[in-house]
Design an enzyme around this catalytic site. Structure first.
Site, PDB file in Angstrom:
ATOM      1  N   HIS A  47      -8.542   1.115   0.316  1.00  0.00           N
ATOM      2  CA  HIS A  47      -7.498   2.041   0.759  1.00  0.00           C
ATOM      3  C   HIS A  47      -6.172   1.293   0.757  1.00  0.00           C
ATOM      4  O   HIS A  47      -6.125   0.066   0.947  1.00  0.00           O
ATOM      5  CB  HIS A  47      -7.786   2.536   2.174  1.00  0.00           C
ATOM      6  CG  HIS A  47      -8.927   3.480   2.266  1.00  0.00           C
ATOM      7  ND1 HIS A  47      -9.085   4.343   3.324  1.00  0.00           N
ATOM      8  CD2 HIS A  47      -9.988   3.701   1.455  1.00  0.00           C
ATOM      9  CE1 HIS A  47     -10.180   5.060   3.157  1.00  0.00           C
ATOM     10  NE2 HIS A  47     -10.752   4.685   2.023  1.00  0.00           N
TER      11      HIS A  47
ATOM     12  N   GLU B  26      -3.897   1.039   2.985  1.00  0.00           N
ATOM     13  CA  GLU B  26      -3.670   0.288   4.219  1.00  0.00           C
ATOM     14  C   GLU B  26      -4.435  -1.028   4.235  1.00  0.00           C
ATOM     15  O   GLU B  26      -3.898  -2.070   4.632  1.00  0.00           O
ATOM     16  CB  GLU B  26      -4.101   1.105   5.453  1.00  0.00           C
ATOM     17  CG  GLU B  26      -3.416   2.435   5.595  1.00  0.00           C
ATOM     18  CD  GLU B  26      -4.246   3.581   5.027  1.00  0.00           C
ATOM     19  OE1 GLU B  26      -4.671   3.501   3.842  1.00  0.00           O
ATOM     20  OE2 GLU B  26      -4.465   4.565   5.749  1.00  0.00           O
TER      21      GLU B  26
ATOM     22  N   CYS C 148      -7.444   6.648   8.230  1.00  0.00           N
ATOM     23  CA  CYS C 148      -8.823   7.015   8.579  1.00  0.00           C
ATOM     24  C   CYS C 148      -9.346   6.044   9.639  1.00  0.00           C
ATOM     25  O   CYS C 148      -8.651   5.103  10.034  1.00  0.00           O
ATOM     26  CB  CYS C 148      -9.703   6.959   7.326  1.00  0.00           C
ATOM     27  SG  CYS C 148      -9.971   5.278   6.712  1.00  0.00           S
TER      28      CYS C 148
ATOM     29  N   CYS D 204      -9.306   2.280   8.478  1.00  0.00           N
ATOM     30  CA  CYS D 204      -7.970   1.700   8.425  1.00  0.00           C
ATOM     31  C   CYS D 204      -7.359   1.593   9.821  1.00  0.00           C
ATOM     32  O   CYS D 204      -6.711   0.593  10.143  1.00  0.00           O
ATOM     33  CB  CYS D 204      -7.083   2.518   7.506  1.00  0.00           C
ATOM     34  SG  CYS D 204      -7.652   2.459   5.778  1.00  0.00           S
TER      35      CYS D 204
END
Length: 154
Positions: free
Chosen positions: A58, A60, A88, A91
């Protein structure tokens, strides 16, 4: 007279949006993230799950890893994370563990958001760190890039 004040949330979110657009080049969900310290960008990234075939890639997570390398420490004290979509649970957990001071996101994620919409990992009182939170920064632009991406898939 010159304005020497540090750039604001909109400036850094626009940088995150530029990162998000880069994800489109390899057919990833267009989410971008920027880590800032003292008004300076220390790391930026975009989703690379498809590119890397890695469920943890991801925006992040990549940005946090790059920032940790830049700092030479996993503790990202005093940093701010700008991300185009509400993080999410994975993260948000990484944000808490990294001791990020502040999270700023654009669009809310009603399906998987973990900064207050579906769950609130960053605000969990039992955890040892709770970052400041700001939401809705350039929300329309952040939502638009995602809506356009998913509409093209239908």
């Amino acid at each position: 007279m010159f304005d020497d004040s540090p750039p604001g949330d909109g400036y850094f979110m626009r940088l995150a949006l530029r990162e998000a657009a880069l994800a489109l080049t390899h057919d990833d969900v267009p989410i971008g993230a920027v880590v800032v310290s003292g008004g300076e960008v220390v790391a930026s990234a975009h989703n690379e799950r498809e590119l890397r075939q890695d469920p943890t890639a991801h925006a992040e997570m990549i940005a946090l890893r790059d920032a940790a390398r830049a700092f030479g420490s996993w503790r990202l004290l005093g940093t701010e994370l700008y991300v185009t979509l509400e993080p999410c649970c994975m993260c948000a957990g990484a944000v808490v563990l990294a001791r990020v001071q502040r999270v700023v996101y654009g669009a809310t994620d009603p399906k998987a958001g973990a900064c207050g919409s579906v769950m609130d990992v960053v605000g969990e009182p039992q955890l040892n760190h709770r970052p400041e939170l700001s939401s809705g920064v350039l929300e329309a632009a952040c939502g638009e890039i995602l809506s356009t991406f998913f509409a093209s898939r239908r």
